[in-house]
Design an enzyme around this catalytic site. Structure first.
Site, mmCIF file in Angstrom:
data_model
loop_
_atom_site.group_PDB
_atom_site.id
_atom_site.type_symbol
_atom_site.label_atom_id
_atom_site.label_comp_id
_atom_site.label_asym_id
_atom_site.label_seq_id
_atom_site.Cartn_x
_atom_site.Cartn_y
_atom_site.Cartn_z
ATOM 1 N N HIS A 122 -49.620 -38.304 4.542
ATOM 2 C CA HIS A 122 -49.237 -37.063 5.231
ATOM 3 C C HIS A 122 -47.729 -36.828 5.175
ATOM 4 C CE1 HIS A 122 -53.243 -36.406 6.550
ATOM 5 N NE2 HIS A 122 -53.263 -37.337 7.471
ATOM 6 N N HIS A 148 -51.505 -44.155 4.741
ATOM 7 C CA HIS A 148 -52.110 -42.828 4.903
ATOM 8 C C HIS A 148 -51.181 -41.916 5.713
ATOM 9 C CE1 HIS A 148 -55.704 -40.229 6.181
ATOM 10 N NE2 HIS A 148 -54.760 -39.875 7.026
ATOM 11 N N GLU A 149 -50.724 -42.408 6.855
ATOM 12 C CA GLU A 149 -49.927 -41.565 7.748
ATOM 13 C C GLU A 149 -48.493 -41.380 7.255
ATOM 14 O OE1 GLU A 149 -51.112 -39.869 10.059
ATOM 15 O OE2 GLU A 149 -53.025 -40.794 10.549
ATOM 16 N N GLU A 201 -56.666 -34.707 4.305
ATOM 17 C CA GLU A 201 -57.089 -36.075 4.621
ATOM 18 C C GLU A 201 -57.438 -36.834 3.344
ATOM 19 O OE1 GLU A 201 -56.845 -37.605 7.443
ATOM 20 O OE2 GLU A 201 -56.087 -35.767 8.368
#
Length: 680
Positions: A398, A393-394, A451
């Site tokens: 992102h 995810h990070e 997100e």
């Protein structure tokens, strides 16, 4: 209740239960391993962060600073055990006093009287008249009767009020916020964002105040957070912007000095931390952060972030500033803790392992909305699967995805002739102009949309064996990690309904809205991949179970997620706000349409919800040039005690600062709060 009637369900949304989970944040071993110099560096960074956190009180609700000051005075004069005896003498039961302690702990934990995760107001779970007797008869009131009474008169009614507009953070009639003056609407916020974009100003460290002149025309003040006010200073980067403007027929004035005395204390601690920095990257990072907070410069903060990125693998990691924009109803202003640096210079991600260990500890008997045969597997693999999801995810969620931008000179960062939109097969038709950012263009959906994109990347990439091997999982273990990761996302999408407000048809938490959207995408994939099954619990009340067919994750779930993820990325890259909103808000809509009947399921989720835990954080104390770690018990009293000792040198001064800052701006919420007479 005596007659057997149930308390109204709506009331339970706005209280913190007496049995709320409270856990201590464990950092003893990590602190023990630090050198004396590293401890000093960490101590001063921590002090800076705690001082800066007080600004959040001024970003939440008009009454929050007064509530904090009142509680601070109350518990400085008497610790929770001493106050208990007084409370019992005033006629409170032990349960009522515990409810007050839980409320106070909640205010400290959330830096205000609205939940930081969900933006819902919480109120004391005891009669207002009884709490008034405790406060006005307390030792603090005996020592300073006029001041304590004035504080109570200022915030007492609002502390308990559950008028519809006050139940949630929001703009205009949709809620309350102190990022904007009370008469600001979403239209005002949009106009102000357009103005900021036109001047290449970031909204991250601003608040917007609106007043109407004698001719009935609105006048807007955009106020930057900074130590410096209107005094001339050698920082043309910001001072050149501090003036009056006419924009689209409206008057704007850019000022600075918001939270000035609070930020002064932040800067002082960062200056002290700089003396113990491990390398030049840390020193330069702190220099730029100090400039940012002193001058009100987001550009200086970005320069500091560049040094932060270059500081690889430090023993003591830190990041501080007006960063997260989740609680701004418009979605572009930051709480105290920058997207364009990721694209050109890189980024870092920090995982708070001790926080996650506390927040995600799960007991089997409290696991909701899962089938019995999934529970043991879920408990076994939730932690490892979460590590995989967070990493993907990070770093790759992102950390990926290019924005197509035209700079102030008209140059593009992509080839207009050759780059093709994969959704349309045509050349790129839209992009970001100079001054526009992801947050400013997509505003209210920007955080949740991003997100959702990052969560989708994590779900998609965890299906690749090579990826799981990097995290140390192969064979059946890898398959279990995948299954629990997807199952956790599906369950989270159902739990997210707690954070949806039907009356306003709006979401109160970006991450949870994102997870609900993913649930909708996977349900839409069909073929029995995901089903939500309403049931009846052993207590006879409504319940539900989520079912994920693990045999169809790759064959059905993967292509559905891939199609959705491509749409998300294309619309983000091209800055196509109209199509982006249509796509995202369509999935985020909550209706009672069969077969899921989400509005009905929301009632079930509220019925079965478990409150988010409160976390007691330790203190550091400087004794004869050595830093000591001070820990507290995992209870509401322990959390209050940690704040009682949080600002030993200047607690009364900080209370006065908060009262003065709140009172100075009280006119902007005159319909909500009256300034304390003795402080005005």
């Amino acid at each position: 209740m005596e007659d057997g009637r149930k308390e109204p369900m709506a009331d339970t949304q706005y209280i913190l239960p007496n049995d709320i989970g409270v856990s201590s944040l464990d950092c003893r071993e990590a602190f023990r391993l630090l050198s004396p110099t590293e401890r000093l560096y960490a101590h001063h960074l921590s002090r800076a962060a705690w001082y800066g956190g007080l600004a959040v009180l001024l970003q939440t609700s008009p009454e929050a600073p007064y509530i904090y000051a009142l509680l601070s005075r109350l518990f400085r004069a008497q610790d929770p055990d001493q106050l208990l005896q007084h409370a019992l003498a005033e006629g409170l039961t032990k349960e009522e006093y515990q409810a007050f302690l839980v409320y106070a702990a909640g205010v400290y934990s959330n830096m205000g009287n609205y939940k930081s995760f969900g933006d819902t107001k919480f109120v004391p779970n005891l009669p207002k008249e009884k709490l008034e007797r405790v406060i006005l008869g307390s030792k603090a009131a005996q020592q300073h009767p006029e001041e304590v009474r004035s504080l109570w008169q200022t915030c007492g009614e609002l502390m308990f009020s559950l008028e519809p507009r006050l139940r949630h953070l929001g703009l205009g009639k949709e809620g309350v916020t102190t990022y904007f003056s009370g008469d600001c609407t979403m239209e005002d916020a949009k106009l102000a964002q357009d103005f900021l974009d036109s001047q290449n100003l970031s909204a991250y460290n601003t608040r917007l105040f609106k007043e109407v002149d004698q001719d009935g025309k609105p006048r807007y003040e955009v106020r930057l957070a900074s130590v410096l006010g209107t005094d001339p200073a050698l920082d043309s980067e910001v001072t050149s912007k501090l003036r009056s403007y006419e924009f689209q027929g409206c008057h704007f004035q850019v000022t600075r000095g918001d939270y000035a005395p609070i930020l002064q204390k932040v800067v002082e601690q960062l200056e002290k931390a700089k003396a113990y920095a491990a390398n030049s990257h840390q020193e330069q990072m702190l220099v730029q952060y100090m400039k940012s907070f002193t001058q009100g410069s987001i550009e200086a903060h970005k320069r500091g972030s560049r040094f932060w990125i270059q500081d690889k693998g430090p023993i003591v990691e830190s990041y501080i500033g007006f960063i997260e924009s989740y609680r701004d109803p418009f979605g572009s202003r930051g709480e105290f803790e920058d997207d364009d640096l990721r694209q050109t210079e890189g980024f870092k991600n920090v995982s708070l392992g001790n926080v996650l260990a506390v927040a995600y500890a799960t007991k089997r008997e409290k696991l909701t909305f899962l089938e019995e045969e999934d529970k043991d597997l879920y408990i076994r693999w939730k932690g490892p699967s979460f590590d995989v999801q967070v990493g993907l995810h990070e770093l790759l969620g992102h950390g990926s995805g290019k924005l197509f931008v035209q700079d102030e000179k008209g140059a593009f960062n992509f080839d207009q002739e050759t780059v093709i939109n994969p959704e349309t097969g045509e050349q790129i038709q839209s992009w970001y102009r100079s001054g526009e950012t992801w947050d400013s263009k997509f505003s209210t959906i920007a955080s949740s949309y991003e997100e959702c994109r990052a969560e989708s990347v994590g779900l998609y990439l965890c299906l690749h064996p090579q990826v799981l091997e990097i995290f140390g999982f192969e064979g059946t273990d890898a398959e279990d990690v995948i299954y629990v990761n997807w199952l956790n996302m599906v369950r989270a999408g159902l739990l997210a309904l707690e954070f949806y407000t039907p009356e306003a048809a709006s979401w109160r938490q970006a991450h949870m809205q994102a997870r609900f959207v993913i649930l909708k995408v996977l349900l839409e994939a069909g073929e029995g991949l995901v089903t939500v099954i309403p049931t009846t619990g052993s207590d006879g009340r409504p319940d539900a179970r989520v079912h994920l067919d693990r045999s169809k994750i790759r064959s059905v779930g993967k292509p559905a997620l891939e199609r959705f993820l491509q749409k998300l990325q294309v619309l983000k890259s091209t800055g196509d706000v109209v199509a982006g909103r249509a796509l995202y808000e369509g999935y985020a809509a909550v209706t009672d349409t069969p077969p899921e009947c989400f509005l009905t399921l929301r009632d079930t989720v509220l019925l079965r919800k478990e409150c988010r835990k409160l976390i007691v954080q330790p203190n550091t104390r400087l004794e004869d040039s050595e830093v000591q770690l001070v820990e507290y018990e995992a209870s509401a009293s322990g959390l209050i005690q940690s704040f009682r000792e949080r600002f030993p040198e200047d607690g009364p001064e900080l209370e006065q600062i908060l009262i003065q800052l709140a009172t100075a701006d009280a006119r902007f919420w005159r319909d909500t709060i009256k300034a304390p007479s003795s402080q005005a």
